[in-house]
Design a protein around this motif. Structure first.
Motif, mmCIF file in Angstrom:
data_model
loop_
_atom_site.group_PDB
_atom_site.id
_atom_site.type_symbol
_atom_site.label_atom_id
_atom_site.label_comp_id
_atom_site.label_asym_id
_atom_site.label_seq_id
_atom_site.Cartn_x
_atom_site.Cartn_y
_atom_site.Cartn_z
ATOM 1 N N UNK A 90 3.294 -0.758 -11.034
ATOM 2 C CA UNK A 90 2.248 -1.384 -11.852
ATOM 3 C C UNK A 90 0.977 -1.614 -11.039
ATOM 4 N N UNK A 91 1.113 -2.083 -9.804
ATOM 5 C CA UNK A 91 -0.056 -2.320 -8.963
ATOM 6 C C UNK A 91 -0.794 -1.041 -8.623
ATOM 7 N N UNK A 92 -0.049 0.062 -8.396
ATOM 8 C CA UNK A 92 -0.682 1.340 -8.072
ATOM 9 C C UNK A 92 -1.457 1.890 -9.268
ATOM 10 N N UNK A 93 -0.908 1.737 -10.464
ATOM 11 C CA UNK A 93 -1.638 2.165 -11.660
ATOM 12 C C UNK A 93 -2.914 1.339 -11.825
ATOM 13 N N UNK A 94 -2.813 0.037 -11.573
ATOM 14 C CA UNK A 94 -3.964 -0.848 -11.760
ATOM 15 C C UNK A 94 -5.103 -0.499 -10.817
ATOM 16 N N UNK A 95 -4.782 -0.166 -9.543
ATOM 17 C CA UNK A 95 -5.851 0.097 -8.577
ATOM 18 C C UNK A 95 -6.581 1.398 -8.886
ATOM 19 N N UNK A 96 -5.946 2.314 -9.615
ATOM 20 C CA UNK A 96 -6.617 3.555 -9.987
ATOM 21 C C UNK A 96 -7.805 3.309 -10.901
ATOM 22 N N UNK A 97 -7.773 2.223 -11.645
ATOM 23 C CA UNK A 97 -8.815 1.946 -12.629
ATOM 24 C C UNK A 97 -9.660 0.726 -12.277
#
Length: 273
Positions: A90-97
């Motif tokens: 979840x954190x990795x997806x969030x940092x992409x955006x």
């Protein structure tokens, strides 16, 4: 930043991985921000993604060469590991955006708060006078894992979002749970591995601005393979050596060194481009 400089910093990440449980995250992030300053606002996102790959390899290798008797302390930690992995994805997806500027300031803010907490609140530099956890050789006591499972989701999410790998969160938590620094820093490696695997998988599917990407042909997704390769080439031999012949560091000195290293890297990140 040239290849030899990255290689030398890789030696440092090997030391931090073996002695402090830092798989390279909070060392690699400011270094890659410097190395990829030409990417502009995307440099922070590339640094977080590259850091995740470096930590997968460093933490995986450090775990592989750790004695199985030591890793037995993870028995009963299945729910914790699953929640760490879910939070990291979840954190990795969030940092992409997320905007790069706020991520960088969040990284600095988190490290500053951690330093203040470790220095001022009892339990890290001044351990609580509480009973120690059961010895590793005690196989009759119920297995509970190194940390409460409920901490897995937030630790995984914050670690992946900021690129710190998780040891900045897990080592202080294990220390306050009563673990000596030696054990807390060793167990940080497999916990970091669990978090960085999903974060790296997500990062490989990311993209940066096309013009900036053409100037950095080594990018695969959001990962700078040149920087990651140089850091790993320097780190892995050091990890192997220090796992085979670990130095004896008194527990209190070990805790102070951990805190000092956090201060150094916070200052480095503050002056990164």
């Amino acid at each position: 930043m040239d290849f030899m400089a990255l290689l030398g910093i890789g030696l440092l990440t090997g030391v931090t991985t073996a002695l402090f449980g830092f798989g390279g995250g909070f060392v690699a992030v400011p270094v890659v921000v410097w190395a990829d300053a030409a990417l502009g606002p995307d440099a922070m996102r590339v640094a977080v993604a590259t850091s995740a790959l470096v930590m997968v390899v460093n933490a995986g290798f450090a775990t592989a060469v750790t004695p199985r008797r030591t890793l037995a302390a993870l028995r009963g930690g299945g729910p914790l590991l699953a929640l760490l992995a879910a939070g990291a994805a979840a954190g990795a997806f969030a940092v992409r955006y997320a905007p790069a500027g706020p991520v960088r300031w969040a990284f600095l803010g988190y490290l500053a708060l951690t330093i203040a907490d470790l220095a001022l609140r009892p339990g890290f530099l001044r351990p609580h006078p509480r009973p120690r956890p059961r010895p590793l050789a005690d196989t009759t006591a119920p297995a509970r894992g190194p940390l409460p499972a409920a901490l897995g989701l937030p630790i995984g999410a914050v670690a992946a979002f900021l690129g710190v790998g998780g040891s900045v969160l897990t080592v202080p938590a294990m220390r306050r749970a009563g673990h000596p620094m030696r054990l807390a820093t060793v167990l940080a490696n497999p916990l970091t591995l669990v978090m960085t695997l999903p974060a790296t998988a997500v990062s490989l599917g990311g993209t940066v601005d096309s013009a900036a990407a053409q100037a950095h042909a080594q990018l695969v997704g959001l990962v700078d393979l040149r920087a990651a390769g140089a850091l790993l080439l320097g780190a892995l031999p050091v990890i192997a050596l220090l796992r085979r012949r670990p130095p004896h560091i008194p527990d209190r000195a070990h805790a102070w060194a951990y805190l000092a290293l956090l201060c150094v890297m916070t200052a480095a990140m503050a002056f990164a481009g």
